[in-house]
Design an enzyme around this catalytic site. Sequence first.
Site, mmCIF file in Angstrom:
data_model
loop_
_atom_site.group_PDB
_atom_site.id
_atom_site.type_symbol
_atom_site.label_atom_id
_atom_site.label_comp_id
_atom_site.label_asym_id
_atom_site.label_seq_id
_atom_site.Cartn_x
_atom_site.Cartn_y
_atom_site.Cartn_z
ATOM 1 N N ARG A 14 18.759 3.827 56.908
ATOM 2 C CA ARG A 14 19.252 2.795 57.803
ATOM 3 C C ARG A 14 20.572 3.224 58.418
ATOM 4 O O ARG A 14 21.461 3.688 57.702
ATOM 5 C CB ARG A 14 19.458 1.470 57.054
ATOM 6 C CG ARG A 14 18.268 0.547 57.098
ATOM 7 C CD ARG A 14 18.505 -0.683 56.276
ATOM 8 N NE ARG A 14 18.452 -0.379 54.850
ATOM 9 C CZ ARG A 14 19.068 -1.096 53.922
ATOM 10 N NH1 ARG A 14 19.812 -2.126 54.259
ATOM 11 N NH2 ARG A 14 18.960 -0.780 52.646
ATOM 12 N N SER A 102 14.303 -3.587 59.671
ATOM 13 C CA SER A 102 14.036 -4.726 58.798
ATOM 14 C C SER A 102 14.856 -5.938 59.239
ATOM 15 O O SER A 102 14.724 -6.390 60.375
ATOM 16 C CB SER A 102 14.315 -4.349 57.342
ATOM 17 O OG SER A 102 13.955 -5.388 56.470
ATOM 18 N N HIS A 103 15.748 -6.450 58.371
ATOM 19 C CA HIS A 103 16.529 -7.641 58.705
ATOM 20 C C HIS A 103 17.962 -7.286 59.091
ATOM 21 O O HIS A 103 18.813 -8.177 59.177
ATOM 22 C CB HIS A 103 16.541 -8.604 57.517
ATOM 23 C CG HIS A 103 17.164 -8.024 56.279
ATOM 24 N ND1 HIS A 103 16.476 -7.180 55.450
ATOM 25 C CD2 HIS A 103 18.409 -8.149 55.753
ATOM 26 C CE1 HIS A 103 17.266 -6.815 54.457
ATOM 27 N NE2 HIS A 103 18.457 -7.385 54.623
ATOM 28 N N LYS A 112 11.141 3.572 56.819
ATOM 29 C CA LYS A 112 10.491 3.406 55.523
ATOM 30 C C LYS A 112 9.317 4.376 55.483
ATOM 31 O O LYS A 112 8.505 4.398 56.410
ATOM 32 C CB LYS A 112 10.017 1.959 55.333
ATOM 33 C CG LYS A 112 11.163 0.952 55.284
ATOM 34 C CD LYS A 112 10.668 -0.474 55.056
ATOM 35 C CE LYS A 112 11.832 -1.451 54.998
ATOM 36 N NZ LYS A 112 11.376 -2.856 54.775
ATOM 37 N N ASP A 248 10.558 -11.958 57.822
ATOM 38 C CA ASP A 248 11.712 -11.140 58.165
ATOM 39 C C ASP A 248 11.374 -10.208 59.325
ATOM 40 O O ASP A 248 10.269 -10.261 59.880
ATOM 41 C CB ASP A 248 12.215 -10.368 56.942
ATOM 42 C CG ASP A 248 11.290 -9.248 56.520
ATOM 43 O OD1 ASP A 248 10.078 -9.331 56.808
ATOM 44 O OD2 ASP A 248 11.771 -8.278 55.904
ATOM 45 N N ASP A 250 10.604 -7.085 59.855
ATOM 46 C CA ASP A 250 9.460 -6.164 59.889
ATOM 47 C C ASP A 250 8.242 -6.698 59.162
ATOM 48 O O ASP A 250 7.261 -5.987 58.967
ATOM 49 C CB ASP A 250 9.852 -4.791 59.345
ATOM 50 C CG ASP A 250 10.188 -4.792 57.861
ATOM 51 O OD1 ASP A 250 10.608 -5.841 57.343
ATOM 52 O OD2 ASP A 250 10.052 -3.732 57.221
ATOM 53 N N ASP A 252 7.576 -7.821 56.020
ATOM 54 C CA ASP A 252 7.144 -7.560 54.645
ATOM 55 C C ASP A 252 7.646 -8.591 53.643
ATOM 56 O O ASP A 252 7.362 -8.498 52.456
ATOM 57 C CB ASP A 252 7.521 -6.139 54.193
ATOM 58 C CG ASP A 252 9.016 -5.852 54.250
ATOM 59 O OD1 ASP A 252 9.805 -6.789 54.492
ATOM 60 O OD2 ASP A 252 9.393 -4.672 54.063
ATOM 61 N N ARG A 253 8.405 -9.618 54.134
ATOM 62 C CA ARG A 253 8.889 -10.665 53.233
ATOM 63 C C ARG A 253 8.541 -12.042 53.788
ATOM 64 O O ARG A 253 8.437 -12.223 54.991
ATOM 65 C CB ARG A 253 10.403 -10.554 53.042
ATOM 66 C CG ARG A 253 10.815 -9.295 52.297
ATOM 67 C CD ARG A 253 12.293 -9.302 51.929
ATOM 68 N NE ARG A 253 13.141 -9.196 53.108
ATOM 69 C CZ ARG A 253 14.130 -10.029 53.396
ATOM 70 N NH1 ARG A 253 14.368 -11.080 52.624
ATOM 71 N NH2 ARG A 253 14.878 -9.846 54.469
ATOM 72 N N GLU A 331 9.355 -9.865 43.804
ATOM 73 C CA GLU A 331 10.810 -9.748 43.720
ATOM 74 C C GLU A 331 11.467 -11.016 44.252
ATOM 75 O O GLU A 331 10.941 -11.665 45.151
ATOM 76 C CB GLU A 331 11.310 -8.593 44.580
ATOM 77 C CG GLU A 331 11.072 -7.217 44.038
ATOM 78 C CD GLU A 331 11.830 -6.194 44.876
ATOM 79 O OE1 GLU A 331 12.893 -5.732 44.411
ATOM 80 O OE2 GLU A 331 11.388 -5.863 45.981
ATOM 81 N N SER A 333 13.796 -11.042 46.231
ATOM 82 C CA SER A 333 14.123 -10.790 47.635
ATOM 83 C C SER A 333 13.043 -11.269 48.590
ATOM 84 O O SER A 333 13.288 -11.398 49.792
ATOM 85 C CB SER A 333 14.364 -9.296 47.853
ATOM 86 O OG SER A 333 13.187 -8.566 47.564
ATOM 87 N N HIS A 335 9.701 -9.840 48.517
ATOM 88 C CA HIS A 335 8.575 -8.899 48.530
ATOM 89 C C HIS A 335 7.563 -9.330 47.467
ATOM 90 O O HIS A 335 7.909 -9.487 46.299
ATOM 91 C CB HIS A 335 9.051 -7.480 48.218
ATOM 92 C CG HIS A 335 9.982 -6.900 49.236
ATOM 93 N ND1 HIS A 335 9.525 -6.239 50.357
ATOM 94 C CD2 HIS A 335 11.333 -6.885 49.312
ATOM 95 C CE1 HIS A 335 10.575 -5.835 51.067
ATOM 96 N NE2 HIS A 335 11.675 -6.216 50.467
#
Length: 489
Positions: A14, A102-103, A112, A248, A250, A252-253, A331, A333, A335
């Site tokens: 990143r 991502s965010h 990734k 989010d 991308d 994935d959450r 998770e 977070s 995920h």
Amino acid sequence: MVIDPSIFKAYDLRGVTNRTFSADLLRAIGYQLGLLTLAAEQSAFVVGRDGRLSGPALSAALAEGLCEAGVDVIDIGQVTTPMLYFATYELGTGSGAAVTGSHNPPEYNGLKMMVGGEPIYGEAIQALYRSVCAAQEMDGESSPRSNAGHAKNGLIRSLDIRERYLSRIVNDIRLARPMKIAVDCGNGVAGDFAQELFSRLGCTVEALFCEVDGNFPNHHPDPADPHNLEDLIKVLRDTDCEIGLAFDGDGDRLGVVTKSGSIIWPDRQLMLFARDVLARNPGAEIIYDVKCSRHVAKVIEAAGGKATMYKTGHSLIKVKLKESAAPLAGEMSGHVFFKERWYGFDDGLYAAARLLEILSREPAMLEHAQRPDESPVTAQFLNGPSVLLEALPNSPSTPELKLACAEGENFAIVEALQAGDFFKQASQVISIDGVRAEYQDGFGLARPSNTTPVVVIRFEADNDAALARIQADFREAFNRVRPGLALPF
């Protein structure tokens, strides 16, 4: 080309576009990823990108580097990161990279990666950094030499994975009844796919900010921040939508909001998913990270499963899940990783579809008959999906608190906490990832972030008095390790 080592994070890359994260760098990284792909006895690599403005130029540079290494590139265009993972499975490449911030703020982008079916993380990312640096020193150029050591360049072809991905989910998920939902994509790339997916599953969709815009003009695409859920909460309050879903940047959450405006944090989502999965897989192992509520293990065990706490980090969880026979992991977070009926990677859209499948078994929410002086906001609900979600076990807790540190100091502080005998009131101290002190009536956690120089701190307890006592215990430990710290609690 100056290569900033700070962009090579624990789980991904990143940096700031055109400053620490440039097309030249992506070309050089692509070349090294190409060599890794060939070493894994693969000949093709999938490339995708999110909706950030820098995505097309950076993904093109990545593809050029891969081709210079002699690897064929399958460009799947603007997709969610999970769709990139999906493509590597479905196309049999095992290797791919998503160009995504991502965010992170709009000026950032990142990468990734996976090669040979394994995520690139930790030491593998540091090895990638060393390889890029060594190649630059050897070539004396800003990018690798074309055809260096190879008979020919790889070829680039474009492929639209959209229908294959959507059909795979639609054929897997069965809603018991139609639902009306609100979806907030925060102008992230999930907006390209969410409305169609949930409509095809049988939902009426109230769409918020589903137009992909890398400037994120409405609010940031990060459902971990309650402020980013305020628009979704308002729609749930003012309409007849049954549930709210947020994604989010991308995709994935997953974030979840109920009819009454309650946020169902990811560890509570995991409780519901665990009960559902264990109903079909009795005795199975469910994995959760150290930041999750104590109630996660209790719910898993009450449902007949084996609860396994593990380190935080989506790459680490993915590897742990692959090594085990566990059908599910999650998770704090956001995920969520399904291996039952899915591939074992984190996917916000698929997790949302699984959630709707469970919630659709509940009858539609009915409002209590209102008195003349009673507003819709204060009306009581008799049943429905929100009632099921809000009934999940919960306790007083803090969000993730962050202690800002100098570079590397976060690890030194937590190592000192691990080495000392500080938590004598605790019944157990878990040190698999930082320090998690378990008490009879709660827990406290301090772990070093692998991505930023902060100590992540979280507390949960049965009541406010217990929460205050556990915080005092941690405050004393921090003060003994580093007197004078400006603690965030």
